[in-house]
Design a protein around this motif. Structure first.
Motif, PDB file in Angstrom:
ATOM      1  N   HIS A  18       0.851  -1.317   0.055  1.00  0.00           N
ATOM      2  CA  HIS A  18       0.153   0.261  -0.159  1.00  0.00           C
ATOM      3  C   HIS A  18       0.936   1.282  -0.142  1.00  0.00           C
ATOM      4  O   HIS A  18       0.616   2.160  -0.926  1.00  0.00           O
ATOM      5  N   LYS A  19       2.109   1.274   0.693  1.00  0.00           N
ATOM      6  CA  LYS A  19       2.887   2.525   1.133  1.00  0.00           C
ATOM      7  C   LYS A  19       3.509   2.790  -0.125  1.00  0.00           C
ATOM      8  O   LYS A  19       3.724   3.834  -0.603  1.00  0.00           O
ATOM      9  N   THR A  20       3.835   1.752  -0.934  1.00  0.00           N
ATOM     10  CA  THR A  20       4.956   1.843  -2.224  1.00  0.00           C
ATOM     11  C   THR A  20       4.028   1.905  -3.447  1.00  0.00           C
ATOM     12  O   THR A  20       4.486   2.141  -4.371  1.00  0.00           O
ATOM     13  N   SER A  21       2.913   1.460  -3.376  1.00  0.00           N
ATOM     14  CA  SER A  21       2.004   1.242  -4.860  1.00  0.00           C
ATOM     15  C   SER A  21       2.670   0.211  -5.418  1.00  0.00           C
ATOM     16  O   SER A  21       2.308   0.210  -6.829  1.00  0.00           O
ATOM     17  N   CYS A  22       3.264  -0.831  -5.066  1.00  0.00           N
ATOM     18  CA  CYS A  22       3.780  -1.927  -5.556  1.00  0.00           C
ATOM     19  C   CYS A  22       3.469  -3.212  -5.119  1.00  0.00           C
ATOM     20  O   CYS A  22       2.913  -3.388  -4.015  1.00  0.00           O
ATOM     21  N   GLY A  23       3.191  -4.038  -5.892  1.00  0.00           N
ATOM     22  CA  GLY A  23       2.697  -5.313  -5.804  1.00  0.00           C
ATOM     23  C   GLY A  23       3.922  -6.331  -5.267  1.00  0.00           C
ATOM     24  O   GLY A  23       5.044  -6.094  -4.945  1.00  0.00           O
ATOM     25  N   SER A  24       3.440  -7.321  -4.505  1.00  0.00           N
ATOM     26  CA  SER A  24       4.251  -8.310  -3.737  1.00  0.00           C
ATOM     27  C   SER A  24       5.358  -8.968  -4.635  1.00  0.00           C
ATOM     28  O   SER A  24       6.546  -9.039  -4.272  1.00  0.00           O
ATOM     29  N   THR A  25       4.898  -9.377  -5.784  1.00  0.00           N
ATOM     30  CA  THR A  25       5.795  -9.796  -6.643  1.00  0.00           C
ATOM     31  C   THR A  25       6.881  -8.996  -7.089  1.00  0.00           C
ATOM     32  O   THR A  25       8.174  -9.311  -7.098  1.00  0.00           O
ATOM     33  N   PHE A  26       6.499  -7.772  -7.431  1.00  0.00           N
ATOM     34  CA  PHE A  26       7.578  -6.710  -7.655  1.00  0.00           C
ATOM     35  C   PHE A  26       8.341  -6.702  -6.390  1.00  0.00           C
ATOM     36  O   PHE A  26       9.757  -6.648  -6.465  1.00  0.00           O
ATOM     37  N   ILE A  27       7.938  -6.622  -5.197  1.00  0.00           N
ATOM     38  CA  ILE A  27       8.785  -6.251  -4.064  1.00  0.00           C
ATOM     39  C   ILE A  27       9.628  -7.319  -3.820  1.00  0.00           C
ATOM     40  O   ILE A  27      10.840  -7.118  -3.562  1.00  0.00           O
ATOM     41  N   TRP A  49       8.929  -5.354   7.494  1.00  0.00           N
ATOM     42  CA  TRP A  49       9.869  -4.399   6.860  1.00  0.00           C
ATOM     43  C   TRP A  49       9.931  -3.302   7.831  1.00  0.00           C
ATOM     44  O   TRP A  49       8.954  -2.873   8.338  1.00  0.00           O
ATOM     45  N   ARG A  50      11.115  -2.850   8.081  1.00  0.00           N
ATOM     46  CA  ARG A  50      11.349  -1.703   8.875  1.00  0.00           C
ATOM     47  C   ARG A  50      10.644  -0.357   8.250  1.00  0.00           C
ATOM     48  O   ARG A  50      11.018  -0.083   6.917  1.00  0.00           O
ATOM     49  N   GLU A  51       9.544   0.288   8.651  1.00  0.00           N
ATOM     50  CA  GLU A  51       9.193   1.479   8.168  1.00  0.00           C
ATOM     51  C   GLU A  51       9.952   2.620   7.736  1.00  0.00           C
ATOM     52  O   GLU A  51       9.946   3.112   6.598  1.00  0.00           O
ATOM     53  N   SER A  52      10.982   2.764   8.705  1.00  0.00           N
ATOM     54  CA  SER A  52      12.242   3.825   8.147  1.00  0.00           C
ATOM     55  C   SER A  52      12.910   3.378   6.693  1.00  0.00           C
ATOM     56  O   SER A  52      13.007   4.249   6.151  1.00  0.00           O
ATOM     57  N   GLU A  53      13.127   1.887   6.399  1.00  0.00           N
ATOM     58  CA  GLU A  53      13.528   1.553   5.291  1.00  0.00           C
ATOM     59  C   GLU A  53      12.856   1.759   4.176  1.00  0.00           C
ATOM     60  O   GLU A  53      13.430   1.955   3.002  1.00  0.00           O
ATOM     61  N   ILE A  54      11.659   1.599   4.401  1.00  0.00           N
ATOM     62  CA  ILE A  54      10.695   1.649   3.263  1.00  0.00           C
ATOM     63  C   ILE A  54      10.413   3.334   2.836  1.00  0.00           C
ATOM     64  O   ILE A  54      10.615   3.543   1.716  1.00  0.00           O
ATOM     65  N   ILE A  58      11.400   5.014  -0.628  1.00  0.00           N
ATOM     66  CA  ILE A  58      10.311   5.946  -1.323  1.00  0.00           C
ATOM     67  C   ILE A  58      10.956   7.168  -1.929  1.00  0.00           C
ATOM     68  O   ILE A  58      10.892   7.701  -2.845  1.00  0.00           O
ATOM     69  N   LEU A  59      11.736   7.737  -0.941  1.00  0.00           N
ATOM     70  CA  LEU A  59      12.267   9.284  -1.171  1.00  0.00           C
ATOM     71  C   LEU A  59      13.245   9.043  -2.187  1.00  0.00           C
ATOM     72  O   LEU A  59      13.623   9.756  -3.051  1.00  0.00           O
ATOM     73  N   LEU A  60      14.092   7.903  -2.210  1.00  0.00           N
ATOM     74  CA  LEU A  60      15.120   7.703  -3.151  1.00  0.00           C
ATOM     75  C   LEU A  60      14.732   7.465  -4.416  1.00  0.00           C
ATOM     76  O   LEU A  60      15.162   8.100  -5.535  1.00  0.00           O
ATOM     77  N   ARG A  61      13.503   6.865  -4.485  1.00  0.00           N
ATOM     78  CA  ARG A  61      12.925   6.702  -5.976  1.00  0.00           C
ATOM     79  C   ARG A  61      12.357   8.124  -6.409  1.00  0.00           C
ATOM     80  O   ARG A  61      12.550   8.353  -7.415  1.00  0.00           O
ATOM     81  N   GLN A  62      11.862   8.829  -5.414  1.00  0.00           N
ATOM     82  CA  GLN A  62      11.381  10.143  -6.056  1.00  0.00           C
ATOM     83  C   GLN A  62      12.586  11.030  -6.299  1.00  0.00           C
ATOM     84  O   GLN A  62      12.305  11.777  -7.304  1.00  0.00           O
ATOM     85  N   GLU A  63      13.545  10.971  -5.661  1.00  0.00           N
ATOM     86  CA  GLU A  63      14.807  11.701  -5.854  1.00  0.00           C
ATOM     87  C   GLU A  63      15.453  11.280  -7.504  1.00  0.00           C
ATOM     88  O   GLU A  63      15.686  12.173  -8.044  1.00  0.00           O
TER      89      GLU A  63
END
Length: 72
Positions: A18-27, A49-54, A58-63
């Motif tokens: 939900h948080k990443t908008s990615c499916g489990s297969t992708f993850i 998963w550690r929330e801080s790492e997720i 996400i921030l890295l992908r945005q950057e």
């Protein structure tokens, strides 16, 4: 009790999806390629998963998206 001593929030797979908008297969595929945060095995059939790492992922992908859009 100090906030610093609280354990970090751990996310279930559904919350990560939900948080990443990615499916489990992708993850799981990205984890195998070492391009997604590793899960923590808490029990035989229990991973989190550690929330801080997720959030950092996400921030890295945005950057990266901003950087590639700016370079066009």
């Amino acid at each position: 009790m100090s906030e610093d001593l609280r354990p970090e929030r751990l996310l279930k797979l559904g919350e990560v999806c939900h948080k990443t908008s990615c499916g489990s297969t992708f993850i799981y595929a990205e984890m195998r390629k070492e391009r997604f945060p590793k899960s923590i095995k808490l029990a035989e059939k229990c991973v989190r998963w550690r929330e801080s790492e997720i959030d950092a992922w996400i921030l890295l992908r945005q950057e990266e998206t901003r950087a590639s859009a700016g370079g066009q």
